[in-house]
Structure formats: structure tokens, C-alpha cells
Design an enzyme around this catalytic site. Structure first.
Site, short mmCIF file in Angstrom:
data_model
loop_
_atom_site.label_atom_id
_atom_site.label_comp_id
_atom_site.label_asym_id
_atom_site.label_seq_id
_atom_site.Cartn_x
_atom_site.Cartn_y
_atom_site.Cartn_z
N VAL A 478 54.69 30.36 44.00
CA VAL A 478 55.09 29.60 45.39
C VAL A 478 54.45 30.23 46.49
O VAL A 478 55.04 30.62 47.22
CB VAL A 478 56.85 29.70 45.42
N PRO A 479 53.08 29.82 46.62
CA PRO A 479 52.34 30.26 47.75
C PRO A 479 52.75 29.65 48.97
O PRO A 479 53.25 28.64 48.86
CB PRO A 479 50.88 29.79 47.43
N HIS A 480 53.10 30.64 50.08
CA HIS A 480 53.67 29.89 51.25
C HIS A 480 53.17 30.48 52.47
O HIS A 480 52.58 31.73 52.37
CB HIS A 480 55.36 29.75 51.14
N ALA A 481 53.19 29.65 53.64
CA ALA A 481 53.04 30.27 55.04
C ALA A 481 53.60 29.77 56.00
O ALA A 481 54.38 28.48 55.88
CB ALA A 481 51.44 30.31 55.43
#
Lengths: 565, 565
Positions: A478-481
Site C-alpha cells: 500500500v504505497p501512499h503519500a
């Protein structure tokens, strides 16, 4: 045995098909607009009935929905059966124990929410009968009692649905509202039974009114005490010795039909019996979840729409719409119910804000009011104008209740990650083999659709990734920013057949990548979406199926159907 | 809109309640006797109709099931809807792909099982019409075609049910039988459509017979090719954007109703349309298991019993029973179907024993034959005597099929441990604290009921326990022994709140003790029962619930409902 002609059978199936299809379609549209689906279902009937289709194409309308003869009788029989089954479900959903537990507050809310609109309605109908559409010749006391009841009864199924949608069905406030609505409706039905006894349609049993009332009270008491106890003893026995779930289903439906026949014979309506049968059945913890679900789904999605759509077939809403009457009814019902319930809640020790929330929670007056209206119309107790104003009142109060409750209690619906996933953010097959490459590919797909700079997005996500790897295990990452330029969250999903290392605790390479971008000022969004993704993909079969979808729509269908909100 | 009177509504609910209750009750009894429940359901109708109740209490029978007026029409409409929905389910259960896969053998079985009884029936009806109940005045060709069709059509739902009950639904033989029955029924329906066109009840559309046939063929082809493809594309879209499962349910039912209306309009019966709608819907793997289950359970346990029970309301079976006619019909149907199907299977390369199994598998001619019979009776094509003989033939062939199949293929039903658990063998709370004590307690309880020596039993079980401890983990222990004096297995269950050490691999003390005694000569019994116990209690929530039951009946109810066979 007298049979329907082939022509009548053709018409019957066509009419049912059209009615069901339009009701479900408009019901779905209503839901898309965050409204209860019952609004769309009623609207479908108005469109197909004399109001619209009857005015535009009278011949088609008459052929499809005949008003006399075998076809009309069968439609009437079927919709009566439909509403009886719907009330069974409404009864099953009630938890008697809850009613007793929240005792004091619930009773006060119920009494307040009943007495104020009841007295306002009764006073108006008694002293200013013409204001609320009294037609000379009708029994004046019965009319006043009916108006008072119609304005004070609530719409338990809609109330329950709204509370569930807002996720407060099991909160303190939710329990008080539901318990009060139950109490309120039971009271309302009893008063209505008295009215029905007063105008006494001929049932051929020759019972005196007093007898009808006593038998009604006795039957109600039995269905709330002895019968639930008996059912609770009986159900394990049925489940042990009969086929499953056929034994329980057959038993529940037979009980409902017998109970309905009995109250109809008593001179009060069949729905009263099926509602009580539902309460008695629902009380037993031996009624398994799956049995409830089977009955509930079939009835809520097939029979209920048929009934609610059939309402519009009975009356020409345009010809009988009376603005002043409708406004008076709306004002009396809404102000009386909201204020009365709120005062009751305050007296029961609920703080003011929640007390007003309780008031608006109780204000939905849809379904029950309409059912009463149909009966009163059939008995000639009210005019078509009054019926139309009651239906409009039901629609408006149901429409207002949810949003008002949401605003007063400052509630937010739980956010699901698919709500923010568009077709452009779904990558069926990621070509990248590295973490960096995959993030770039997904970020580019997502950024393009949203008018963002893809490099900027990629950089922000990679920066976060360096602080902590985002593989959460089970083959999911779950890559996120958080980004400044967003005003609402954005989610991208990419499937990687070969799998990409995201440094997960279980060491499994990620096949399912969910890229989450959230506005920098929205604190909760990222966490909520992350939690939803983790909870969704904890289900292994669902994970496997997700990797095999052929595109965006199938992915969406999978998530929405395997894990309904 | 014309409405039913309160008296008619009362009667409607009472009649439906009585019909459903009796049908379910006798259906359950039939099941207890290892027979398909449809037998009991039909019997319930015969008991409530003119045959029995009408003869014993004519007034009651006439009041409950009126033959004229609104009540009769509504009952006819409802049972027509019921059978249309039942055929939808029968269609959904069909797997088109299976039909193609088992290609050659299935087609040969279908052709053999169709052609032989068809030609035998046609020959008899054409050359010896009086032998099979021809009544002068009826169209002779149509009559002969009808008899031929009624004798050659099979009962797909019953066949499928029997194969599932015997656990060979997915075996090679099962697939051939099901595929052949599908093909057989599609052919049968088409022939029947031709007959219906020939006797041409007035549908008011003025279509020529040739048009009816072409439109039927075109519609069938579309429902087997283009429509399934369209539905397969449409379903993900519906599941993605509509509420779940309301969207799919509404869509499936609307499609069924439209399709039924279309075929009824064409001049063939509505059930033909809903059956094809079912086939088209069932073909898509996007139709989720839960949606199928909801439709299937509601329809099979509520609507189907109502229809099958209503059959008995139409005819006086005693007055119209003709023994010779019935025997002729039975002989023609049974011998033709079994021999034809078996020969077809042998031609398709199936060994003789399995070929005969296929023949008996195909021989159940229950439901479809009766549906055809009802229609033919309504059209005046056949006499009540012929109808009665068809119903009896359907009952007898359905009754014989399962046991014959079981004998020829030497099948055994899987044995469940609860089948051998009596109330005397259930100990709600074991007092013992040691392994030896617990086994003694349980053995005593079990032995007393079965007339065994409790010391002897205890000794045998303890001896086995010394060879190898029987704790299988998860808090379950399965002490067991083989005894000479038993003629069938015996199972005892004891619950120990404190837990007893049974030397389980996971070290957890046993709270659930299952004592298994099997006859020494029965090799498989012990293993089968042990496997069933292990499989049942692998389910953790079920284990927890099992420890909290209040007695034998609740325990049985729990196992049967949470883990249906």
C-alpha cells in the site's frame, strides 16, 4: 378450478416484470443520490400509473395494469402478500430485548414522539376538519383518529435502514431511536386497529368492537410473551429433525400467513399479524443468520419494491395534489414528531444535541404511513387528496431524516477505498519489475486522470516508501503519500503477475498494489482507506479472485459484492 | 383498482398457510423415509383437495379453496408464478458447458431416452387410443404427440436432487445423466410447444403456427447463445454499480418475468421462458453463489411446495383413478425411458452396469410430466383419468429412481456421526475428571440405551485407548471400539466443562468427547464417522457453540444447520 386466461397470464408477468424492473432501477438511482431506495420505488409506480403513463398513453396503461377483472385481482392479491411479507421482515429485525434495556429514555421518546403529533393532528382534524381534507359523510371521530395516527406513526424499516447506513444502529442513540420507534409503531397499530374496528368493514364474523379490541390486545400480548418462548423451544427441534433451511423457512412463512389470516379475520389488517409473527420469530437466537438473510433479501429486493411501486398505480397524483393540504400535513407531522421526540429524549436525560438527533431520527414517516393510507383509502375513510398528501409527507420526511441526522451528530460515512478508485487508476497488468518502477507506473496512470504532475506524485510516494516499506503481507502493498493539491483522496490499483518485493513482514512479494493519495489536511482519510484495504484483502479467496479479474468493472464488482459495505 | 374483499384476503392467507404448512410437513416426512420431498408435497394437495378433504368435509374444502371468484383466480395466479420461479431455479442449476463437454454419450442417452418412450407412447396413442385414455373429440394427432411427450420427458430438478443426494452429481455418470436430461427436456419442451401451437388456445396475437415455431426456435437459440454472453458482460457492471445483492436479484427476476411473458404470449407456456432465462443466467460465473442460494432456497422451500401441493386441489384422484390406464402409462414410460437411455449410454461407450445406472438415473419423470399434464388438462387435451395416471406415474418413477440407482451402482450415502447419536447418548455435563472416568460415564449412558453391558464397553474402549490415545486436538477426543454384539454404529457425545487430558498432539484438554462404537464386521463405519467428526469440529465457531448447547436437541440442531449434509 377457475383459471386465468393465457392473455391474463401474459399481462400478469409483463406487468410484474415492468413494475419490478422500474422500481429496482429508480430505487438504485435514489441510492446513488444517497437517498433511501423506497423513494425511487414509489416514484416508479407514479410514473407507470395514472399520473404519468395514464396521462400520456392511456391505452397502454389500461392494458398493462387493468383496474378490473382477474388481472387486477391477482395484482391486488400479490401486492397484499408482498406487504405482509415485508412486515414480517420488519418484525424479525426488531430486538425485543433492546426495547426493554433502554427502557426509560425509549419510552419517553416514544410517548413524546407519539403524543405531540397525535394531539396536533387530532385537534386539527376535529376542530378544523376541512383544513386536513375531511370529506362530509365519513365518520368524523374515526377520521380524526386516523389523521392523528397517520401523523404520529413512524417508519421503522426506513429508520433502521438510515441508522445502519450511518453506522449508529448499535450506538446508544441508535438503540433508543429503534426501541422508541418499535414502541411507537406498536401503539400506533393498536390505535389503528381501534379505528378499523370503528368503521368496521364487514368481515362476516359478527364480532362486537369490544371483542375485536380485546382479542387484538390478547393476541398482541401472546405474540410478545408466550409465542416467542414457544418458538424459541420449537426452533432447535425443527432444525434438528427437518431439512435445513427448508424446515425453518416453511415454519416461519406458515406462521406469518396464519397470523396474517387471523388479524385480517379479526377486522384489523393482515400486516398487523405478520409484523407480530416477525417480532416473535426474530426474538429467538436460534433463528440463524442465514435464514434471516434469505428471507430478508428476497423480500426487501423483490416483494417490497413491488408493493411500493404498486402504490402509484392506485391514485392519480397530479390530479389529486392539493398544495395547501400537503403543506399542512407536512408541517403537523414533521414539527410534532421532531419536537415531541426531542422533548421526550431530553426528559429521559439525553443531552440537547443528541435529543435533537433522536428527534430527527424518529422523523422518517415513510412506509407505515403509506400502508395506513392505502387501507384508509380503500375503506373510504379519506379522500384521494389526503392520501396523496400523506404519501408526499412520507417521501419528504424520509428524505430529510438521514441528512439532518448526519449534520446534527456530525457523522461521517465510513470511507471505502473503491469509492476513490476510477477506471483510469486501475492497471490490469503492471509491466514494472521493481518497486520504483511499479510505483512510477501506477502514479502516472493515476496522475494523468486527476491533472497532477506524475513526477511529483512518484517522488512523494517514494519518499514515504524510504521512511518505511509498505508491504503489509499476504501479497499486498500500500504505497501512499499526502499531497497538497488534492481536495479528495485518490486510489490506484495495479496487479503484478510476477510479484514485486515490498519488504513485507511475511516476505511474500506483492501482487496487489494499492496506491493511496490523500489531501494533506484530511487527517483520517489515509488511515481509514488503509484499514479498509487491509480488512478487504485479509480474505484469501477474494485476493485470489482479485488477481484474475479482466478489468476495472469486474474488480469493482468483486469488491462490492464480496464485501458489501 | 378492483380489490379483494377482506373476506377473500382472509381466505387467501389461510389457504396459503394451510397449503404451505401441510406441503412442508409431508415433504419432511417423505424425506425421513428417504424419498424426494416432492412426493409428500403432492400428497398434501391430494389430502386437502377434492380427493380427501372434499369428500370428508365438502363445506370446509369449498370455503378454504374456492373454485370460482377472486380467491380462485389469485390462487391460480400465485401458483403460476410459483412454477415459473421454480423453473427459473431449475434453469439456473443447469451448466451448459457440461452439456457440450460430455457431448457424444449425453446426446446418445438423451436421444435413446427420448425416442424409445416417445415412439412407444405415440404408437400406443395412435393405434390403441382407448388404451391410454383418449376421449373422443380431442385432436387425435395432438393427443398422441402429447402422450408421447409426457412419457419421454424427464424431471431434471428431481434427477439433479437424487444425484446430489447420492453424491454423484459431479461424477462422470452424473454429468452424463444431467446433460442428457437437459437435452431431453429442451427437446421435450419444443415438441410440447408445437402441440400447444396445434391446439392453439386463443392468445389474441393471431400468429400462424409456423410463426410460433420459428419464433420459439429463434428465442431458444438466442437464450442459449447471445443472451448468456450479454448477461455475462452485464453482471459485473450491475454488481459494480448497483446495491448488492438487490441489483442482481432484481435483474434476474425481471428477466425471468419478461421472458415468461414473452413465451406465454407466443402461445407456449410461461415456464418455458423462465426456464431459458434461468439457463442464460446460470451460465455466467459472475452470478455469485450467494445470489443463487438466496433465490434457490426461497423458491425451493416456499414456492415449489405451494405449486406441487396445488396440483392435488385440481382433481379428484379417487374418483378418476383408472388402474389399467395407470399401469399401461407406467409400463410404457418406465420401460421405454430406462431401456432407451441404457441403450444410448451403451452405444456411447459406457459399460453395461453404468449404462443401466444411467437408465435408472434418467427414469425419474416427476415434475415436468405433471406440469405438462396440468396444461394439457386445462386445454381439454386429456381427461382427468389420464392426468391422474400421469401424476401417479410421476410419483412412482421418482420413488423408484433413487433406490435403484443406489443398488445398481452399489452406492452408500456418506454416514454422519449424528445419524447414530440418540438422546440417551448425549451427556450435557460430564462429572468425571479423568480419562478413565469420562469414558466410563459415557459408555454407561450409551450402553444402557442399547442393551449392552456397560463394563464390557468400557473395557473395550479403554483397551483401544491404551494402544493409542484418541485426543485429536482442538479440544476434541474420539475414544472408540469395535464390538461384536452391535448391528449398527452407536455414537455418544459428552461435554466436559473442565476439560480432560486425552494426550492430544496440541496438548489441549478435551471438552468435547465423542465415543464411537462400531460393529466388528463393518470396515468403513469407524473411519467414516471419525472423519466426519474431525471435519465437523475443525470449524472453531461451531466448536464454541457446541459447548454451550442446553441439551440433545439443540446439539443436533446446531450440527445439522451449521454443517448441512
Amino acid at each position: 378450478m377457475e383459471n386465468l386466461s393465457p392473455r391474463e397470464i401474459t399481462t400478469m408477468f409483463l406487468a410484474l416484470g415492468v413494475l419490478l424492473f422500474c422500481a429496482r432501477l429508480l430505487g438504485e438511482l435514489a441510492r446513488r443520490l444517497n437517498q433511501p431506495s423506497v423513494l425511487g420505488e414509489i416514484l416508479a409506480g407514479i410514473l407507470l400509473g395514472p399520473t404519468v403513463l395514464g396521462a400520456l398513453a392511456p391505452a397502454l396503461n389500461a392494458a398493462l395494469f387493468p383496474v378490473r377483472g382477474g388481472g387486477a385481482l391477482v395484482l391486488d392479491g400479490l401486492t397484499t402478500l408482498a406487504i405482509v411479507l415485508f412486515l414480517l421482515v420488519a418484525g424479525i429485525e426488531i430486538d425485543l430485548a433492546t426495547v426493554w434495556r433502554q427502557g426509560k429514555a425509549a419510552v419517553l421518546v416514544a410517548l413524546g414522539g407519539m403524543l405531540l403529533p397525535f394531539s396536533m393532528g387530532f385537534a386539527a382534524a376535529w376542530w378544523l376538519p376541512s383544513l386536513v381534507g375531511y370529506q362530509p359523510g365519513a365518520d368524523r371521530l374515526a377520521f380524526a383518529l386516523f389523521i392523528a395516527t397517520a401523523l404520529s406513526i413512524s417508519a421503522l424499516p426506513i429508520i433502521a435502514k438510515i441508522l445502519m447506513d450511518l453506522n449508529i444502529y448499535r450506538s446508544d442513540l441508535g438503540v433508543i431511536v429503534v426501541a422508541a420507534a418499535v414502541f411507537n409503531d406498536l401503539l400506533g397499530w393498536l390505535v389503528f386497529a381501534v379505528i378499523l374496528g370503528m368503521v368496521g368493514a364487514d368481515h362476516g364474523h359478527g364480532l362486537h368492537l369490544a371483542h375485536t379490541i380485546w382479542m387484538t390486545l390478547g393476541f398482541t400480548a401472546a405474540m410478545l410473551t408466550v409465542v416467542p418462548w414457544l418458538i424459541h423451544r420449537l426452533l432447535p427441534w425443527i432444525q434438528a429433525y427437518a431439512s435445513w433451511p427448508g424446515g425453518v423457512l416453511g415454519f416461519a412463512l406458515s406462521l406469518c400467513l396464519f397470523s396474517a389470516a387471523f388479524t385480517e379475520w379479526l377486522g384489523i389488517h393482515a400486516i398487523f399479524g405478520s409484523f407480530l409473527a416477525g417480532v416473535a420469530l426474530g426474538h429467538s437466537r436460534h433463528l440463524r443468520e442465514q435464514t434471516r438473510t434469505t428471507i430478508e433479501q428476497f423480500v426487501s429486493f423483490i416483494f417490497a419494491p413491488l408493493f411500493f411501486a404498486s402504490i402509484g398505480l392506485r391514485v392519480d397524483f397530479a390530479a389529486h395534489f392539493d398544495l395547501v393540504l400537503t403543506l399542512v400535513v407536512l408541517l403537523l407531522a414533521f414539527s410534532g414528531k421532531v419536537t415531541g421526540s426531542a422533548l421526550g429524549a431530553r426528559l429521559g436525560g439525553v443531552p440537547w444535541r443528541e435529543a435533537w438527533g433522536t428527534g430527527f431520527g424518529m422523523s422518517a414517516q415513510g412506509t407505515m404511513g403509506i400502508i395506513l393510507g392505502v387501507l384508509a383509502l380503500q375503506l373510504g375513510l379519506i379522500s384521494q387528496e389526503v392520501f396523496v398528501s400523506l404519501v408526499v409527507m412520507a417521501l419528504v420526511t424520509s428524505l430529510v431524516s438521514g441528512p439532518m441526522l448526519q449534520r446534527i451528530l456530525r457523522l461521517k460515512k465510513p470511507r471505502r477505498f473503491v469509492d476513490y478508485l476510477g477506471s483510469e487508476g486501475f492497471v490490469r497488468q503492471l509491466r514494472a519489475t521493481s518497486r520504483r518502477g511499479a510505483i512510477g507506473e501506477l502514479a502516472t496512470a493515476l496522475a494523468e486522470g486527476a491533472g497532477l504532475q506524475s513526477e511529483e506524485v512518484t517522488r512523494a510516494v517514494l519518499a514515504r516508501e524510504q521512511v518505511m516499506a509498505t508491504g503489509i503481507g499476504m501479497g499486498v502493498a500500500v504505497p501512499h503519500a499526502r499531497l497538497e493539491k488534492l481536495d479528495q483522496p485518490l486510489v490506484g490499483v495495479g496487479l503484478s503477475p510476477i510479484g514485486i518485493d515490498f519488504d513485507a513482514p511475511d516476505g511474500i512479494p506483492a501482487h496487489l498494489l494499492c496506491l493511496i493519495l490523500t489531501p494533506i489536511q484530511d487527517d483520517g482519510a489515509q488511515l481509514e482507506i488503509l484499514a479498509d484495504i487491509a480488512a478487504t484483502f485479509r480474505n484469501e479467496p477474494l485476493r485470489d479472485k482479485a488477481l484474475q479479474v479482466s478489468g476495472y468493472t469486474e474488480f469493482l464488482a468483486l469488491i462490492r459484492s464480496e464485501r458489501p459495505a
